[in-house]
Design an enzyme around this catalytic site. Structure first.
Site, short mmCIF file in Angstrom:
data_model
loop_
_atom_site.label_atom_id
_atom_site.label_comp_id
_atom_site.label_asym_id
_atom_site.label_seq_id
_atom_site.Cartn_x
_atom_site.Cartn_y
_atom_site.Cartn_z
N LYS A 93 0.88 -1.17 0.00
CA LYS A 93 0.00 0.00 0.00
C LYS A 93 0.91 1.21 0.00
O LYS A 93 1.62 1.47 0.97
CB LYS A 93 -0.90 0.01 1.25
CG LYS A 93 -1.78 1.26 1.30
CD LYS A 93 -2.59 1.39 2.57
CE LYS A 93 -3.11 2.83 2.67
NZ LYS A 93 -3.67 3.14 4.00
N GLY B 98 -7.80 9.44 10.06
CA GLY B 98 -8.07 9.60 11.49
C GLY B 98 -9.06 10.70 11.84
O GLY B 98 -9.37 10.90 13.01
N ALA C 161 -9.41 5.89 4.41
CA ALA C 161 -9.23 7.09 5.25
C ALA C 161 -10.50 7.90 5.42
O ALA C 161 -11.19 8.20 4.45
CB ALA C 161 -8.13 8.00 4.72
N GLY C 162 -10.75 8.26 6.66
CA GLY C 162 -11.83 9.19 6.97
C GLY C 162 -13.07 8.55 7.56
O GLY C 162 -13.90 9.24 8.16
N ASN D 294 -8.82 2.02 9.97
CA ASN D 294 -7.95 1.72 11.09
C ASN D 294 -8.43 2.45 12.35
O ASN D 294 -9.03 1.84 13.22
CB ASN D 294 -6.49 2.07 10.77
CG ASN D 294 -5.53 1.55 11.83
OD1 ASN D 294 -5.92 1.20 12.94
ND2 ASN D 294 -4.26 1.49 11.50
N SER D 295 -8.25 3.77 12.38
CA SER D 295 -8.56 4.52 13.61
C SER D 295 -10.00 4.35 14.08
O SER D 295 -10.26 4.31 15.29
CB SER D 295 -8.31 6.01 13.40
OG SER D 295 -6.98 6.23 13.00
#
Lengths: 257, 257, 257, 257
Positions: free
Chosen positions: C98, C159, C185-186, C207-208
């Site tokens: 990635k 995040g 993301a987001g 992830n986050s």
């Protein structure tokens, strides 16, 4: 264009489509300068404040030349609102009243059921009633049906600055309203006022967004310009929204090809 | 206020913060009237159209007194854009160029990678470059770093009227830009222009929203007012957004209680 | 349905359409439980962290049975990313990477121009490249054109939990992409993941939103369900949006009338 | 988790948090398969249709094992709604009723004032009342105060598929409701259902979004998953929204530097 675009409420004609409040300014002078900068002809005044503090004459004098629209801010029962309206009529010599009937202390949203009943009673008592309402198309239609001179749906909670939370509802209200629709509450900045007018509202009513801005007079001027801009845009007929690009400049005849 | 609020691009000062295009109007007279109604000082002209159709002199004469900003509309390669810019410089006698380098025929979005390289080359060739860009904060920063005089991120596709699809990105671009940010493309109505200014843009650029409106001259006036309104609101300092109501009028001392 | 709905990336087939990260969990056990609860088959691992801290063997053992996708998190130059990818290939024995190439320390947005060049170089070096990209349809198309196995546009900053700021762009990317589109993301909550899939994405990467939730394992389960829900909704074909009501129950034959 | 997360309405416990309608399906078999796929325990049935067409026994038999919630769809007066509810009670042997009292034929929005009065009367007559309401926090609170077992605010017009037009209001309703809040009307796709649950709703009610989807059974499954996902996300505690990035992977220790 400007000359023949008249806002008519209860048989009275106005050139300006912005109404402003008189509460919460840093000083009376800033308030007066802001009203001037906004171009407002109609100003709202809290009946409660005026009649209880005995400064009626002073306030009326200060606002000389404007059309004063007393409100029943802070009332949460029919009886309280009726009493306040009647005291105001005597004190200020006007039949006009902005009816506020609060159903919830946190959101300051109106009590829809009681509002309709109270508005009907006020109309019977000879008032020219402009009710502050939720953005409910059925409630707004009922208010017109009982004889209100205009309806004033909220964009979002008073003083929140959240703008217009439900543009769909405002459009529905405008589409079926036989009386002027004045967006009241929630406007935070100039584009909110322009947007309200583009949705078809006849006017906007503001207070905190001007009074509590860092520079109230400049914000008042911004709001006046934005209201005029939104009105002109509504009349001018905007381009449709498209989910693809449409070149404004010609794309053919490429030099390099 | 108006007197000292100057927009400076590449050392030149402008009072107006709206730039308008010259394509797609019903007639030349409507175009001229709309430009006047908008208050624009800078007008964009398609180099391709001007230089190929041989009506350069006519166009320049028509637009006398305005600052002409030629664009490279329709170019999709570096070579094509360079050639177009150079032909335009000769034809119009200006170093200024609005760089358009299209990467996709459907969205007309720019080709970010090629755009930066081409902008750098144009700067080296002595042009004052204002690139039409995606709303990517990194790309906009790179464009400023290679010497562009302003950056022109898109709100949404050209001619779509979808407004500003990603206000977050526009705010990020404004925060880190050492040069003026001019919102270009996507504006559909007056509140979009006001909103762009409230996000911190230094100016807006429009074409289709005016030229293709039902009444272009009235819409041009709306856009001029809205741009001024948004600028004033940005300078005035808006109230914060709150997730609850804050009474503008006093709520205490209930008469009926 | 589930049986034949396969996600294929670079010739490999996956049943799950959620990819999860391995950073920032309260503990390794919570991380493992959350991965299980999400149903993810592909997990991303920071090459930097793995290779520098010498815990590669440990991590690989922990994640046994999953498809490990190493990332170049924290890299901001082509050279740095290439070195990181090569170290990772040796350490983890996979060609997959990635690609993250950060262009701005605050938004952590990619550097679009460098990203395309770096991706092309990685492809030439034999990597299976999945680049983290801006939501720019032209950039995503270029990445596919240089041989990337998938494209991973951002919804909003890493995040941030802001969800998908520009659904229009994601739809445009999906429409023209010859390779799988993975929203990366987001994402902040379950509806964001469902929405990404409804826009046509082939998968989501998180992830986050899981690792930093109050209850990571429960949120992981929520995200797995939401991704499956969004995929099923996309395949099922939603009703059109209408600006008016359409009764679900019959409205005729009123009893009382 | 699933085991102890019970939805309680009027003293009855349910495991599923999705309620589905029974109108508008391509066939009865598709309806039954869709109900199964959604996981719904409560299904709504139009009293008008059932009682007038004489197929009550058939419908009750078909839906054996589900909790039937008759509705007063199509009623626009108190008398009509009361009569319909009483006929339904006899025909279906249940005190439960979903009260619909339409105030506008185009939006099918409820008549807020009449709704509260009618709900109060139904409660007095021994019904367990679940009213379909506007998204007005004051109206919803009044409905709970007169004894409704749950409140069912609309997301957007019935059958519109516009989702939740005013999430702020739904959150306000949830915050002050002493009874379960069930989002009813407007859901178009899976992410809408998840979002409703994330806003704090106790359940969602759907009909057209499933019945009129291209593949109703697959959409029903999507809706069931999305509702569970949204509920789990609400319980898991999402990350806060931030206006900047926060790296999930470590950014320090750059290899190449």
């Amino acid at each position: 264009m400007a000359d023949d675009d008249i806002l008519e409420i209860a048989g009275r004609a106005f050139r300006s489509r912005i109404l402003v409040g008189t509460a919460g300014y840093p000083s009376r002078q800033v308030m007066l300068d802001a009203i001037d900068a906004s171009g407002a002809e109609i100003v709202t005044v809290s009946l409660r404040r005026v009649s209880l503090t005995g400064d009626t004459d002073d306030m009326v004098e200060l606002l000389a030349g404007r059309h004063i629209l007393p409100n029943t801010a802070g009332c949460s029962t029919r009886r309280d609102a009726m009493l306040t309206a009647e005291l105001g009529r005597e004190a200020l010599g006007t039949d006009w009243v902005k009816l506020e009937l609060i159903g919830d202390r946190e959101t300051l949203y109106p009590d829809a059921g009681e509002l309709i009943v109270t508005a009907a009673e006020m109309v019977r008592e000879g008032f020219t009633v402009l009710p502050y309402a939720t953005d409910d198309p059925v409630v707004c239609r009922r208010l017109a049906d009982v004889g209100c001179a205009a309806v004033m749906p909220l964009g979002s909670p008073i003083g929140s600055g959240l703008g217009i939370l439900n543009p769909f509802n405002i459009e529905q209200i405008v589409r079926r309203s036989p009386v002027p629709v004045i967006l009241d509450a929630g406007i935070g900045t100039a584009s909110d006022a322009a947007f309200a007018m583009e949705l078809g509202c006849s006017a906007v009513l503001l207070n905190s967004a001007i009074a509590k801005a860092h520079d109230p007079v400049r914000m008042a001027r911004a709001m006046g310009l934005a209201t005029a801009a939104g009105r002109a845009a509504a009349l001018a007929g905007r381009i449709p929204r498209r989910n693809y690009a449409e070149a404004s400049s010609p794309q053919l005849g490429l030099i390099g090809s």
